[in-house]
Motif scaffolding. Structure first.
Motif, short mmCIF file in Angstrom:
data_model
loop_
_atom_site.label_atom_id
_atom_site.label_comp_id
_atom_site.label_asym_id
_atom_site.label_seq_id
_atom_site.Cartn_x
_atom_site.Cartn_y
_atom_site.Cartn_z
N GLY A 43 0.83 -1.19 0.00
CA GLY A 43 0.00 0.00 0.00
C GLY A 43 0.88 1.25 0.00
O GLY A 43 2.02 1.23 0.47
N ARG A 44 0.31 2.34 -0.53
CA ARG A 44 1.10 3.56 -0.69
C ARG A 44 1.58 4.13 0.63
O ARG A 44 2.70 4.65 0.73
N GLY A 45 0.76 4.02 1.65
CA GLY A 45 1.17 4.57 2.95
C GLY A 45 2.41 3.87 3.48
O GLY A 45 3.35 4.52 3.95
N ALA A 46 2.40 2.56 3.35
CA ALA A 46 3.54 1.78 3.86
C ALA A 46 4.80 2.03 3.03
O ALA A 46 5.91 2.10 3.57
N ILE A 47 4.60 2.20 1.72
CA ILE A 47 5.76 2.45 0.84
C ILE A 47 6.34 3.84 1.13
O ILE A 47 7.56 4.01 1.26
N ALA A 48 5.47 4.83 1.28
CA ALA A 48 5.94 6.18 1.66
C ALA A 48 6.67 6.10 3.00
O ALA A 48 7.69 6.78 3.21
N GLY A 49 6.18 5.22 3.87
CA GLY A 49 6.79 5.07 5.20
C GLY A 49 8.23 4.59 5.15
O GLY A 49 9.04 4.96 6.01
N LEU A 50 8.58 3.79 4.13
CA LEU A 50 9.98 3.33 4.00
C LEU A 50 10.91 4.52 3.80
O LEU A 50 12.04 4.53 4.29
N ILE A 51 10.42 5.49 3.04
CA ILE A 51 11.24 6.67 2.70
C ILE A 51 11.23 7.68 3.85
O ILE A 51 12.18 8.42 4.06
N GLU A 52 10.12 7.68 4.58
CA GLU A 52 10.01 8.66 5.67
C GLU A 52 10.47 8.10 7.02
O GLU A 52 10.54 8.85 8.00
N GLY A 53 10.83 6.82 7.03
CA GLY A 53 11.26 6.19 8.28
C GLY A 53 12.69 6.57 8.67
O GLY A 53 13.44 7.15 7.89
N ALA A 54 13.04 6.22 9.90
CA ALA A 54 14.33 6.62 10.49
C ALA A 54 15.53 6.08 9.72
O ALA A 54 16.52 6.79 9.52
N ASN A 55 15.44 4.82 9.24
CA ASN A 55 16.56 4.23 8.51
C ASN A 55 16.93 5.04 7.27
O ASN A 55 18.09 5.38 7.04
#
Lengths: 162, 162, 162
Positions: free
Chosen positions: B60-72
Motif C-alpha cells: 500500500g502507498r502509505g507503507a511504501i511512503a513510510g519506508l522513505i520517511e522512516g528513520a533508517n
C-alpha cells in the motif's frame, strides 16, 4: 478510437523529444571519458552552463570544453576513470525540459582497483533549438548529505531557466 | 509496405508503453534520494507492494511512503546516499509488464568517501491503469550469492501478478 | 506541417530501432547475473563476437554462452555479482549501429560488502537482421588509464563492421 495524422504526429513528436533528451545526456559520459571536450561542449547551447556545486562553474562551450581539457580531468583520465550516469526522470514542458538523475565517477586506484570517487545528484535543463535539444544548464552536487544535492532531485520544481 | 493509421497507432502505443514503464522506474531513485515518500508511493498502485527480501515488505502507498520517511532512510539521506538504477529489460504482455534490472545504493562514509552499500537485483511488475502504468510489485534482493536474487533477473518467467 | 503515412512510418521506424538496440543491451546484465548463457548468447548474431581486451575473446554463440557458463563466471555468481550498465550513446546508420557506454561489475566480498571489481568502456556494434537487431561485436576494455578503453568511447568512428 479514431486516429488522425495530426494526432499521431503529435504523439510521435513527444517520443522523439524524450529520445533526443535521453540521447544528449547518454553522450555525456562516453565523451567525458574519451576526453573529447569539443564534442562534449556541443551538448550544451552556446552560452550553456555547467555548475558543479562547490567545485567549478563553467559558462559557454569554451569553458565547458576546458573542464575536460584541463589538468584535473586529464590526470583522472590517465589514472583511469568512468563517468557513469543513471537513468533520468524527464519532465517535458513545450520547448523546455528538465532531467534528474545520478552520476558516479569511478576512479582507478591502480592494480585494477576502483573507487566510487564522486557520487552526485544532477538536474539538467534543456531547451529545444533549431538544431535540436541542447543543455542550457546542468547542476551537479555531491550526495554527501547536503540539502542542495537532494533539492536537485526533487520534481516539485517545473522545468525553468535557472 | 503500406501503412494504415491503425497499424501506426498500434506501433506508437507500444513505444509509449515502454516509455511510460521506463519513466516510472527512472523516477524511483531521484524521489528516494530527495526524500519525497508521498510522490514516490504514487509510482505504485493503491495496494502495490515493495518487497525487500530479508529486510522489509511494504504493502500500500502509505507503507511504501513510510519506508522513505522512516528513520533508517532519513539517517541514510543525512549521511548522503544515492539510489542508482541500471537500465531495465522490459517484457510487455498487454496490460501487464515486467522490468528487470540492478540497483545500487551508494552511501557516503564521510570526507567525500563512498561505498557501494547495497547491490541488488530487481523485478518490477507493472500494470496499465486508467491513470497510466503503475507498479503493482517490486521485488529487490541483495546480490550476495543467493539464488533468490538471481531468479529475479531471469526472463523465463512471463509477466504475472506475484 | 503536413504529415503523410510514409513520413510518420519512417520516424516511427527510427524510434523502434533505437528502442530495440537499447533493449538488446539492457538484457545483457540481467542475463549475465541470472547465469543464462544460452539466452544471453542470443543477443548476438550466430557468429557474433565478444572481445574483452586483454582477457578473453569469444566468437559465436556457443563461445559467448561459454563465458557465462565457465568456472570464472560461476564462481563470481556464487560470491554475488552485478553487471551494471550505464546508458548507451547510439549511432544509427541504416542496418548498422554502434552503442557506446560503461559497464561496472560489482563483486560481493562477503558480509554484505561490495567492491567495484571491473569498470570498463564498451563499444557495441549491432546489425539489423530478419529476426531483429543483434550484436555482431562487443568490445570491452578496463578503464585503467589505457588508451584502448578511451578509444571505445569516442564517436569519431562511424558504425562499421569491426
Amino acid at each position: 478510437m479514431t486516429h488522425s495524422l495530426e494526432s499521431l504526429a503529435e504523439r510521435l513528436q513527444r517520443l522523439e523529444d524524450l529520445e533526443a533528451i535521453r540521447s544528449i545526456i547518454a553522450q555525456y559520459g562516453p565523451l567525458a571519458d574519451s576526453g573529447d571536450g569539443e564534442a562534449l561542449s556541443q551538448l550544451w547551447t552556446d552560452n550553456g552552463e555547467y555548475e558543479v556545486v562547490g567545485f567549478a562553474a563553467a559558462q559557454g562551450r569554451g569553458a565547458i570544453a576546458g573542464l575536460i581539457e584541463g589538468a584535473n580531468h586529464r590526470s583522472l583520465m590517465c589514472q583511469g576513470c568512468a563517468h557513469l550516469l543513471g537513468p533520468v526522470a524527464i519532465e517535458l514542458d513545450g520547448d523546455l525540459a528538465s532531467a534528474r538523475g545520478h552520476s558516479v565517477i569511478f576512479r582507478h586506484l591502480g592494480d585494477g582497483q576502483f573507487e566510487a570517487h564522486r557520487v552526485a545528484a544532477n538536474c539538467w535543463t534543456l531547451e529545444r533549438r533549431a538544431e535540436g535539444w541542447r543543455v542550457i544548464h546542468r547542476a551537479n552536487a555531491l550526495l554527501d548529505g547536503q540539502e542542495t544535492a537532494r533539492m536537485l532531485l526533487t520534481p516539485r520544481v517545473a522545468p525553468h531557466r535557472p
